[in-house]
Design a protein around this motif. Structure first.
Motif, PDB file in Angstrom:
ATOM      1  N   LYS A  18      -6.213   3.577 -23.125  1.00  0.00           N
ATOM      2  CA  LYS A  18      -6.127   5.039 -23.073  1.00  0.00           C
ATOM      3  C   LYS A  18      -6.898   5.666 -24.227  1.00  0.00           C
ATOM      4  N   LYS A  19      -6.780   5.099 -25.414  1.00  0.00           N
ATOM      5  CA  LYS A  19      -7.479   5.639 -26.573  1.00  0.00           C
ATOM      6  C   LYS A  19      -8.984   5.547 -26.391  1.00  0.00           C
ATOM      7  N   ARG A  20      -9.448   4.453 -25.799  1.00  0.00           N
ATOM      8  CA  ARG A  20     -10.881   4.252 -25.592  1.00  0.00           C
ATOM      9  C   ARG A  20     -11.381   4.906 -24.306  1.00  0.00           C
ATOM     10  N   GLN A  21     -10.456   5.525 -23.549  1.00  0.00           N
ATOM     11  CA  GLN A  21     -10.785   6.173 -22.282  1.00  0.00           C
ATOM     12  C   GLN A  21     -11.468   5.194 -21.330  1.00  0.00           C
ATOM     13  N   VAL A  22     -10.863   4.016 -21.215  1.00  0.00           N
ATOM     14  CA  VAL A  22     -11.393   2.975 -20.342  1.00  0.00           C
ATOM     15  C   VAL A  22     -11.335   3.434 -18.892  1.00  0.00           C
ATOM     16  N   LYS A  23     -12.444   3.287 -18.184  1.00  0.00           N
ATOM     17  CA  LYS A  23     -12.511   3.665 -16.783  1.00  0.00           C
ATOM     18  C   LYS A  23     -12.067   2.499 -15.904  1.00  0.00           C
ATOM     19  N   GLY A  49      -3.946   8.708 -16.007  1.00  0.00           N
ATOM     20  CA  GLY A  49      -3.685  10.012 -15.414  1.00  0.00           C
ATOM     21  C   GLY A  49      -4.218  10.172 -14.011  1.00  0.00           C
ATOM     22  N   ARG A  50      -4.711   9.090 -13.412  1.00  0.00           N
ATOM     23  CA  ARG A  50      -5.306   9.184 -12.081  1.00  0.00           C
ATOM     24  C   ARG A  50      -4.466   8.446 -11.042  1.00  0.00           C
ATOM     25  N   ARG A  51      -4.608   8.869  -9.807  1.00  0.00           N
ATOM     26  CA  ARG A  51      -4.017   8.161  -8.673  1.00  0.00           C
ATOM     27  C   ARG A  51      -5.006   7.087  -8.227  1.00  0.00           C
ATOM     28  N   HIS A  52      -4.545   5.849  -8.061  1.00  0.00           N
ATOM     29  CA  HIS A  52      -5.430   4.730  -7.760  1.00  0.00           C
ATOM     30  C   HIS A  52      -5.190   4.192  -6.350  1.00  0.00           C
ATOM     31  N   ARG A  53      -6.277   3.796  -5.697  1.00  0.00           N
ATOM     32  CA  ARG A  53      -6.197   3.179  -4.374  1.00  0.00           C
ATOM     33  C   ARG A  53      -6.684   1.737  -4.460  1.00  0.00           C
ATOM     34  N   ALA A  98      -0.344   8.423 -10.108  1.00  0.00           N
ATOM     35  CA  ALA A  98      -0.659   8.396 -11.541  1.00  0.00           C
ATOM     36  C   ALA A  98       0.585   8.035 -12.351  1.00  0.00           C
ATOM     37  N   LEU A  99       0.424   7.084 -13.256  1.00  0.00           N
ATOM     38  CA  LEU A  99       1.524   6.669 -14.122  1.00  0.00           C
ATOM     39  C   LEU A  99       1.662   7.630 -15.296  1.00  0.00           C
ATOM     40  N   LYS A 100       2.875   7.710 -15.812  1.00  0.00           N
ATOM     41  CA  LYS A 100       3.136   8.502 -17.016  1.00  0.00           C
ATOM     42  C   LYS A 100       3.273   7.550 -18.197  1.00  0.00           C
ATOM     43  N   ALA A 101       3.303   8.112 -19.399  1.00  0.00           N
ATOM     44  CA  ALA A 101       3.503   7.293 -20.591  1.00  0.00           C
ATOM     45  C   ALA A 101       4.813   6.515 -20.453  1.00  0.00           C
ATOM     46  N   GLY A 102       4.769   5.221 -20.687  1.00  0.00           N
ATOM     47  CA  GLY A 102       5.962   4.386 -20.569  1.00  0.00           C
ATOM     48  C   GLY A 102       6.077   3.667 -19.242  1.00  0.00           C
ATOM     49  N   ASP A 103       5.235   4.036 -18.249  1.00  0.00           N
ATOM     50  CA  ASP A 103       5.226   3.344 -16.965  1.00  0.00           C
ATOM     51  C   ASP A 103       4.272   2.155 -17.054  1.00  0.00           C
ATOM     52  N   VAL A 104       4.798   0.958 -16.835  1.00  0.00           N
ATOM     53  CA  VAL A 104       3.981  -0.256 -16.943  1.00  0.00           C
ATOM     54  C   VAL A 104       4.104  -1.028 -15.634  1.00  0.00           C
ATOM     55  N   LEU A 105       3.019  -1.049 -14.858  1.00  0.00           N
ATOM     56  CA  LEU A 105       3.006  -1.695 -13.548  1.00  0.00           C
ATOM     57  C   LEU A 105       2.014  -2.851 -13.566  1.00  0.00           C
ATOM     58  N   VAL A 106       2.499  -4.051 -13.256  1.00  0.00           N
ATOM     59  CA  VAL A 106       1.660  -5.250 -13.241  1.00  0.00           C
ATOM     60  C   VAL A 106       1.409  -5.665 -11.795  1.00  0.00           C
ATOM     61  N   THR A 107       0.151  -6.012 -11.501  1.00  0.00           N
ATOM     62  CA  THR A 107      -0.248  -6.476 -10.166  1.00  0.00           C
ATOM     63  C   THR A 107      -0.589  -7.961 -10.243  1.00  0.00           C
ATOM     64  N   VAL A 221      -6.986  13.053 -21.715  1.00  0.00           N
ATOM     65  CA  VAL A 221      -7.683  12.462 -20.572  1.00  0.00           C
ATOM     66  C   VAL A 221      -7.498  13.243 -19.276  1.00  0.00           C
ATOM     67  N   SER A 222      -6.572  14.200 -19.249  1.00  0.00           N
ATOM     68  CA  SER A 222      -6.201  14.829 -17.990  1.00  0.00           C
ATOM     69  C   SER A 222      -7.100  16.009 -17.636  1.00  0.00           C
ATOM     70  N   SER A 223      -7.198  16.270 -16.328  1.00  0.00           N
ATOM     71  CA  SER A 223      -7.832  17.471 -15.805  1.00  0.00           C
ATOM     72  C   SER A 223      -6.816  18.164 -14.902  1.00  0.00           C
ATOM     73  N   LEU A 224      -7.089  19.398 -14.513  1.00  0.00           N
ATOM     74  CA  LEU A 224      -6.170  20.122 -13.633  1.00  0.00           C
ATOM     75  C   LEU A 224      -5.976  19.367 -12.324  1.00  0.00           C
ATOM     76  N   THR A 225      -7.069  18.823 -11.789  1.00  0.00           N
ATOM     77  CA  THR A 225      -6.975  18.081 -10.526  1.00  0.00           C
ATOM     78  C   THR A 225      -6.124  16.828 -10.677  1.00  0.00           C
ATOM     79  N   MET A 226      -6.330  16.088 -11.766  1.00  0.00           N
ATOM     80  CA  MET A 226      -5.545  14.875 -12.003  1.00  0.00           C
ATOM     81  C   MET A 226      -4.072  15.203 -12.165  1.00  0.00           C
TER      82      MET A 226
END
Length: 317
Positions: A18-23, A49-53, A98-107, A221-226
């Motif tokens: 998040k700090k490095r704004q990794v895409k 801050g994004r919804r992922h598919r 989109a996950l919030k701070a503290g949400d940790v999801l492993v795939t 990192v957030s935008s209005l759309t996100m």
């Protein structure tokens, strides 16, 4: 790595990204060229801050290490709490809100021959047969199965043990994995954790406090759309609601938070202005200088000098 430090390692990777704004939607957990990858590939959902598919050619296991999350597949929503697991059939498209701070999801991407139906144990126990039959029927219909495990259950311990093995492989790790898979299903059945057929989430009112908390945590990192996607709102509705509640636009609220953090960071002379610009989410140093001077009537360097002088004065007095 032991199981007691896996959470610390996951959160640290999330914060660094998040700090490095990794895409990108995932953060890799396995070391490069890991021998375990053909057997088990583990990834961490990027909390950007994004919804992922997603859609994987391999059977997939989702494990919510902490927080809450919502997964949508086959037009149904799967709300997840800490310790919950979701099995997905290969090639099943799904979406993670989109996950919030503290949400940790492993795939976890499983081998092709380790899908849920292959992992279900063969048993003649009368009490298990109806549950297994229901899981099989639901899985054929929905291509997914959710289990309401919790963080203190054996299922969570086994899953986190697998995550540790992927992040820091040990001797005979690949040989242990198939047994972990089988044991996990047995424990889930013993715990009677199957959640049944997927159900839609009820609509939930989001408070203004939650909206402002989201901005506090994601201003960089957030935008209005996100943000609108995160709360399932129309962007125009969200913008109007923020304006009505605070008297400020989304951009003004984000700038407020960025400038507040910038001033606090300027008090530390070891942090360069360039680092501050990157940290608070501005892409242009000149744009940051312009916004800063409009707000405070002086440049960041001038304010920094004033703050340092005030600090020295307090120490002397």
């Amino acid at each position: 790595m032991d199981i007691y430090h896996v959470g610390e390692a996951l959160v640290q990777r999330q914060l660094v990204a998040k700090k490095r704004q990794v895409k990108g939607t995932w953060l890799n957990l396995a070391p490069a060229n890991s021998l375990l990858t053909p057997t088990l590939d583990a990834k961490l959902e990027n909390e950007d801050g994004r919804r992922h598919r997603h859609q994987s050619p391999r059977p997939t296991l989702l494990y919510l290490f902490s927080g809450t999350a919502r997964v949508t597949t086959q037009q149904v929503q799967l709300p997840l709490l800490s310790g919950n697991l979701v099995f997905l059939a290969a090639n099943t498209p799904y979406q993670v809100d989109a996950l919030k701070a503290g949400d940790v999801l492993v795939t976890l991407h499983l081998p092709a021959d380790q899908s849920l139906l292959q992992l279900l144990p063969a048993t003649s126990a009368g009490e298990s047969v109806p549950v297994i039959q229901r899981i099989i029927a639901d899985y054929h219909q929905w291509h997914c199965a959710r289990f309401n495990g919790n963080k203190i259950a054996d299922s969570a311990y086994i899953t986190e043990r697998m995550i540790c093995e992927v992040m820091a492989p040990t001797q005979f790790g690949a040989a242990r994995m198939p047994h972990f898979f089988q044991l996990l299903l047995i424990e889930l059945l013993r715990q009677a954790d199957y959640a049944g057929a997927p159900q839609s989430l009820p609509a939930r009112h989001v408070t203004t406090t939650e909206l402002l908390t989201y901005l506090d945590e994601n201003y960089d990192v957030s935008s209005l759309t996100m943000m609108a996607q995160t709360f399932d709102y129309n962007p125009n509705y969200l913008s109007n609601r923020l304006k009505a509640a605070t008297g400020k636009s989304f951009i003004q609220l984000v700038d407020d938070r960025r400038m507040h953090v910038a001033v606090s960071l300027l008090e530390n002379p070891r942090i360069s202005v360039e680092e501050i610009v990157n940290y608070i989410g501005y892409s242009s140093k000149s744009f940051f200088y312009k916004k800063f001077k409009q707000r405070y009537g002086q440049s960041p360097s001038e304010l920094r000098q004033l703050l340092i002088t005030e600090q020295k004065g307090k120490l002397i007095s």
